[in-house]
Design a protein around this motif. Structure first.
Motif, PDB file in Angstrom:
ATOM      1  N   ILE A  76      60.906  14.564  -0.490  1.00 50.86           N
ATOM      2  CA  ILE A  76      61.809  13.383  -0.110  1.00 50.86           C
ATOM      3  C   ILE A  76      62.793  13.614   0.981  1.00 50.86           C
ATOM      4  N   PRO A  77      63.442  14.864   1.264  1.00 57.29           N
ATOM      5  CA  PRO A  77      64.503  14.867   1.999  1.00 57.29           C
ATOM      6  C   PRO A  77      64.055  14.655   3.334  1.00 57.29           C
ATOM      7  N   ASN A  78      62.686  14.660   3.831  1.00 59.87           N
ATOM      8  CA  ASN A  78      62.349  14.427   5.076  1.00 59.87           C
ATOM      9  C   ASN A  78      62.460  12.678   5.257  1.00 59.87           C
ATOM     10  N   GLN A  79      62.311  12.036   4.281  1.00 64.35           N
ATOM     11  CA  GLN A  79      62.284  10.682   4.506  1.00 64.35           C
ATOM     12  C   GLN A  79      63.265  10.104   3.403  1.00 64.35           C
ATOM     13  N   PRO A  80      64.437  10.346   3.319  1.00 59.01           N
ATOM     14  CA  PRO A  80      65.160   9.933   1.946  1.00 59.01           C
ATOM     15  C   PRO A  80      65.330   8.528   1.870  1.00 59.01           C
ATOM     16  N   ARG A  81      65.447   7.734   3.064  1.00 58.80           N
ATOM     17  CA  ARG A  81      65.806   6.446   2.949  1.00 58.80           C
ATOM     18  C   ARG A  81      64.366   5.609   2.535  1.00 58.80           C
ATOM     19  N   LEU A  82      63.071   6.112   2.946  1.00 63.43           N
ATOM     20  CA  LEU A  82      61.918   5.484   2.597  1.00 63.43           C
ATOM     21  C   LEU A  82      61.502   5.726   1.354  1.00 63.43           C
TER      22      LEU A  82
ATOM     23  N   VAL B 148      62.388   6.646  -2.087  1.00 58.67           N
ATOM     24  CA  VAL B 148      63.550   6.331  -2.874  1.00 58.67           C
ATOM     25  C   VAL B 148      63.172   6.374  -4.137  1.00 58.67           C
ATOM     26  N   LEU B 149      63.516   7.443  -5.135  1.00 60.26           N
ATOM     27  CA  LEU B 149      62.969   7.385  -6.649  1.00 60.26           C
ATOM     28  C   LEU B 149      63.510   6.240  -7.368  1.00 60.26           C
ATOM     29  N   GLY B 150      62.659   5.715  -8.103  1.00 57.82           N
ATOM     30  CA  GLY B 150      62.852   4.506  -8.926  1.00 57.82           C
ATOM     31  C   GLY B 150      62.545   3.215  -8.160  1.00 57.82           C
ATOM     32  N   LYS B 151      62.671   3.266  -6.978  1.00 56.71           N
ATOM     33  CA  LYS B 151      62.235   1.945  -5.728  1.00 56.71           C
ATOM     34  C   LYS B 151      60.743   2.263  -5.465  1.00 56.71           C
ATOM     35  N   ASN B 152      60.638   3.237  -4.663  1.00 50.40           N
ATOM     36  CA  ASN B 152      59.166   3.388  -4.297  1.00 50.40           C
ATOM     37  C   ASN B 152      58.457   4.647  -4.694  1.00 50.40           C
ATOM     38  N   ASN B 153      58.242   4.408  -6.235  1.00 47.35           N
ATOM     39  CA  ASN B 153      57.705   5.458  -6.719  1.00 47.35           C
ATOM     40  C   ASN B 153      56.117   5.751  -6.647  1.00 47.35           C
TER      41      ASN B 153
ATOM     42  N   VAL C 103      70.427  19.134   1.007  1.00 46.34           N
ATOM     43  CA  VAL C 103      69.275  18.298   1.323  1.00 46.34           C
ATOM     44  C   VAL C 103      69.764  16.785   0.767  1.00 46.34           C
ATOM     45  N   PRO C 104      69.460  15.767   1.560  1.00 40.63           N
ATOM     46  CA  PRO C 104      69.838  14.390   1.193  1.00 40.63           C
ATOM     47  C   PRO C 104      68.758  13.709   0.208  1.00 40.63           C
ATOM     48  N   TYR C 105      69.093  12.939  -0.692  1.00 41.82           N
ATOM     49  CA  TYR C 105      68.070  12.359  -1.431  1.00 41.82           C
ATOM     50  C   TYR C 105      68.349  10.706  -1.489  1.00 41.82           C
ATOM     51  N   GLY C 106      68.886  10.460  -0.661  1.00 43.18           N
ATOM     52  CA  GLY C 106      69.179   9.141  -0.660  1.00 43.18           C
ATOM     53  C   GLY C 106      70.463   8.469  -1.397  1.00 43.18           C
ATOM     54  N   GLY C 107      71.261   7.793  -0.822  1.00 47.47           N
ATOM     55  CA  GLY C 107      72.532   7.103  -1.254  1.00 47.47           C
ATOM     56  C   GLY C 107      73.463   8.290  -1.214  1.00 47.47           C
ATOM     57  N   ASN C 108      74.343   8.639  -2.260  1.00 46.66           N
ATOM     58  CA  ASN C 108      75.115   9.608  -2.370  1.00 46.66           C
ATOM     59  C   ASN C 108      74.720  10.836  -3.075  1.00 46.66           C
ATOM     60  N   ILE C 109      73.537  10.914  -3.250  1.00 45.56           N
ATOM     61  CA  ILE C 109      73.021  12.164  -3.758  1.00 45.56           C
ATOM     62  C   ILE C 109      72.466  13.277  -2.922  1.00 45.56           C
TER      63      ILE C 109
ATOM     64  N   SER D 107      71.302  17.814  -8.205  1.00 40.44           N
ATOM     65  CA  SER D 107      71.653  16.465  -8.379  1.00 40.44           C
ATOM     66  C   SER D 107      70.578  15.501  -8.616  1.00 40.44           C
ATOM     67  N   ALA D 108      69.506  15.625  -7.672  1.00 44.64           N
ATOM     68  CA  ALA D 108      68.401  14.982  -7.767  1.00 44.64           C
ATOM     69  C   ALA D 108      67.849  15.167  -9.119  1.00 44.64           C
TER      70      ALA D 108
END
Length: 787
Positions: free
Chosen positions: A177-183, A185-190, A142-148, A153-154
């Motif tokens: 998070i995996p449903n909207q990994p681009r929106l 983003v931990l550390g940015k959209n906390n 499952v994706p967590y944004g970027g290359n994670i 890993s997350a």
């Protein structure tokens, strides 16, 4: 059925995901992680790390009928189709977790045709893998944004914890998070993530998925997440293991996180203080003596220091061992009955067939006990012991202890081996000292626990027997790839020899005790030995107690020496700091003499079994039936005239007018050294000239005559335009007063036994002869050339 099998073979499953290699500590925490070949952080989540909370949160959010369908949920498909046909707004799908795994394994454009392919692939996945393995694959992809990618890993990069250590709030955060990994983003959209997390937590409360109190605590937990760097402890060992086990996503090392971190910090800070002395690197290895596992591995002071070649692994670098092999040689000599601790050894300038070793301080003591020779690391006595033990015997034992460079060079090695004239690594030396700490038993050190067998999903094989509770073993096991490890170990030296050497090395009154530790109450109870290589290029200090063996190397990877680079001054302080930090609770009284050792009285002058004239005696350890039982003859009784000017043999002693007198009877080389140094060295008076018996009989004979200069069978080159001369000297017994020198069978001159004679030799083959006043003669031959 045959059709399905045929289709399965015609359309095989996609290959297993390519994971980020990670190296784990003994407790399962991540020490070091690498990007995978596609430059993504995709650390493999093991089955044991998938907690019930994580399972429930993911399944209830993504696919609540996951355990009941065959990869495709027909009811969900019909419901989604109805919403998409009759309702306005965004169309929705009905992807199950299995279908998402199929899409993540083979990313494709979202079309109706590709959706059908996902359904078919999902059915195929369900036929091959258990539900546990499918969920594991999903959580790893499952994706967590970027290359994670992947839950592990997350969890590590955002929360610095493995998945099974996360709180409920953190677990739910990673589930949404995996449903909207681009929106999201931990550390940015906390703030946005926090609101979404709490919305799901309230929904889970309505479903009674978790206890109400746990939900309440999770709702009140703040979200303070940001991206952190991947773990980078033990970089040298991590690179070594990843190279050794290519393609293995998880490698279980034996390192312990706390000792590793402390050892790295101590080493880095210590070397920083040495830089002004021209010393830029150090390496440290910490081994548990009971398990033979490595608990800390520091290959250099700073892996990122390119200017000082920080990426070189100093634990495996082949360097000159200096004097660090001496304790093992002395242990071998104990087992062969050659030495005991109180035995006195000659410490005088000696020629060993052309090899003339010198002590570190360029001085000699005449005679020293074995224990002093070892604690003061004297070179000449060590070379003498190696000559007695035999170089092949010594190198064979080192080969048995895993010394690879010694094994390769064994046919070419000589007496200089004991002074560092061979190659060794910190890993090999630390293992050797661990054998002394373990009663002489050597076992291969271990860097890894047994690799976990790959799961069927990793092998591409079907298996429905894997449960979510199963996991890989985390206990320490035999490490290394290839080659069997003898669990019982090889007995390199006896327990008695190991104890005696340990007892000597644990003494505190010695020159290599680090400055500032003489009166320190923090001085650990250890046995240790230092070493300095030729040219002061390598400084070593290796110590041990009941629990640990710690090896320290300090120097420069470039091989450049430094005047300050000695084992005692540079390496030992770091060794003592490591013991005080890592093993401060170790027992103080840990070396116990084995039953095979016993005590006996020995002559205080020689360390031998007391003879007829040994009034001063002391107690020494010995091995009954093994240690030499030679009696002391350091004093010899002679019959001399009343005025002490003539010695008599029993055949010529007069009826009256004589007396008995004791004369010192040291070895020839010791006697010659004492006389050369102006020390007291009494000789027998000349034998009765009126005696007609052949000199050198039963009562007149002393020790053998030997030429000490020049060297037998040596080649000398002299400058024809210079007035160079050659030195003639000999070692004779205490009864010898005068010697006679001959060159090519022609008389040169007479001289006293201790006189140094100089002459200009002819060119070509030269025969040198020396005769004493007791009728003994010795010859040598050499080659002289003039240029």
């Amino acid at each position: 059925m045959l059709l399905l099998v045929g289709l399965d073979r015609l359309f095989p499953l996609p290959p297993a995901p390519r994971y980020s290699p990670i190296v784990l500590a003994a407790d399962g925490s991540v020490l070091h992680a690498y990007l995978n070949p596609t430059q993504k952080w995709r650390m493999k989540t093991e089955l044991a790390e998938i907690t019930p909370a994580l399972q429930q949160a993911i399944i209830n959010k993504e696919d609540r009928y996951f355990h009941y369908h065959f990869g495709v949920n027909p009811v969900a498909i019909l419901q989604a189709a109805g919403r998409n046909i009759f309702r306005t707004g965004r169309t929705t799908g009905a992807s199950t977790i299995t279908m998402q795994v199929a899409r993540l394994l083979e990313p494709k454009e979202r079309t109706f045709g590709n959706k059908l392919k996902e359904m078919l692939r999902a059915t195929q996945l369900e036929a091959h893998y258990s539900k546990a393995e499918i969920l594991q694959l999903y959580l790893n992809l499952v994706p967590y944004g970027g290359n994670i990618e992947g839950v592990k890993s997350a969890a590590l990069l955002y929360f610095q914890q493995p998945p099974d250590y996360l709180s409920l709030a953190q677990t739910v955060t990673l589930a949404i998070i995996p449903n909207q990994p681009r929106l999201l983003v931990l550390g940015k959209n906390n703030a946005l993530i926090l609101a979404e997390r709490n919305r799901w937590l309230r929904q889970f409360r309505q479903q009674h998925l978790f206890p109400n109190q746990d939900i309440e605590d999770a709702l009140n937990e703040p979200l303070d997440a940001q991206r952190h760097a991947a773990p980078t402890l033990a970089p040298h060992l991590a690179r070594r293991l990843v190279t050794q086990f290519p393609g293995q996503p998880i490698i279980h090392s034996t390192l312990r996180r706390s000792p590793q971190a402390k050892a790295e910090d101590l080493t880095k800070n210590y070397v920083r203080r040495l830089r002004e002395l021209g010393i830029t690197q150090a390496a440290v290895l910490v081994m548990n003596n009971r398990t033979r596992t490595v608990e800390a591995y520091v290959g250099s002071a700073d892996f990122q220091d390119n200017a000082s070649s920080g990426q070189v692994d100093g634990v495996r670098a082949i360097r000159s061992p200096g004097s660090t092999l001496k304790p093992f040689l002395y242990a071998l000599a104990v087992d062969r009955g050659i030495i005991t601790p109180k035995l006195k050894l000659p410490d005088v300038p000696t020629n060993f067939s052309g090899f003339r070793p010198e002590n570190f301080d360029k001085s000699c003591a005449g005679e020293v006990t074995v224990e002093r020779a070892l604690t003061y690391s004297l070179n000449i006595p060590a070379v003498r012991i190696l000559a007695d033990v035999g170089v092949p015997v010594f190198t064979d034992k080192l080969r048995a202890a895993g010394f690879k460079s010694v094994a390769k060079a064994a046919p070419r090695l000589g007496l200089s081996t004991i002074l560092g004239g061979c190659g060794a690594t910190l890993e090999e030396l630390t293992g050797l000292y661990a054998a002394l700490a373990s009663g002489g038993k050597w076992r291969r050190l271990r860097l890894t626990s047994p690799p976990r067998p790959p799961s069927p999903a990793e092998r591409g094989e079907p298996d429905d027997s894997v449960a979510l509770s199963s996991g890989s073993p985390r206990s320490a096991g035999e490490g290394g790839r290839g080659g069997e490890v003898n669990a019982e170990g090889d007995q390199l030296v006896s327990k008695a020899a190991a104890f005696l050497i340990t007892d000597i090395l644990a003494q505190r009154t010695r020159p290599d005790l680090p400055m500032g530790y003489q009166n320190s109450r923090h001085l650990p109870k250890i046995a240790w030995k230092t070493g300095t290589s030729y040219g002061r290029r390598d400084a070593w200090s290796i110590g041990y107690n009941a629990d640990y063996t710690i090896g320290v190397w300090v120097g420069n990877f470039s091989g450049q020496g430094s005047p300050a680079l000695t084992g005692a001054d540079v390496a030992s302080p770091l060794l003592f700091d490591l013991f005080n930090t890592l093993a401060y609770n170790s027992p103080n009284n840990w070396a116990v003499p084995p039953a095979t050792l016993d005590f006996r009285l020995v002559c205080a002058e020689t360390g031998l079994v007391p003879g007829e004239h040994c009034p001063n005696q002391l107690i020494d350890y010995y091995l009954p039936g093994t240690s030499s039982a030679r009696h002391c003859e350091h004093q010899k009784e002679a019959l001399v005239s009343a005025d002490g000017t003539i010695a008599y043999c029993r055949a010529c002693v007069p009826a009256a007018g004589f007396r008995r007198q004791l004369f010192l009877n040291p070895l020839l080389e010791v006697l010659a050294f004492r006389e050369a140094q102006g020390l007291p060295a009494s000789r027998l008076p000349p034998h009765n000239p009126a005696c007609r018996l052949v000199r050198g009989g039963e009562d007149g004979a002393g020790a053998a005559l030997a030429i000490t200069s020049p060297l037998d069978h040596a080649e000398y080159v002299l400058d024809r335009h210079d007035k160079q001369q050659m030195l003639l000297s000999c070692a004779a017994g205490s009864e010898v007063r005068q010697v006679f020198w001959y060159v090519n069978d022609r008389f040169l001159r007479a001289a006293s036994a201790t006189e140094r004679v100089f002459f200009r030799p002819p060119s070509g083959t030269v025969k040198i002869s020396c005769a004493d006043d007791h009728g003994r003669n010795v010859d040598i031959q050499l080659q002289v050339a003039e240029l």
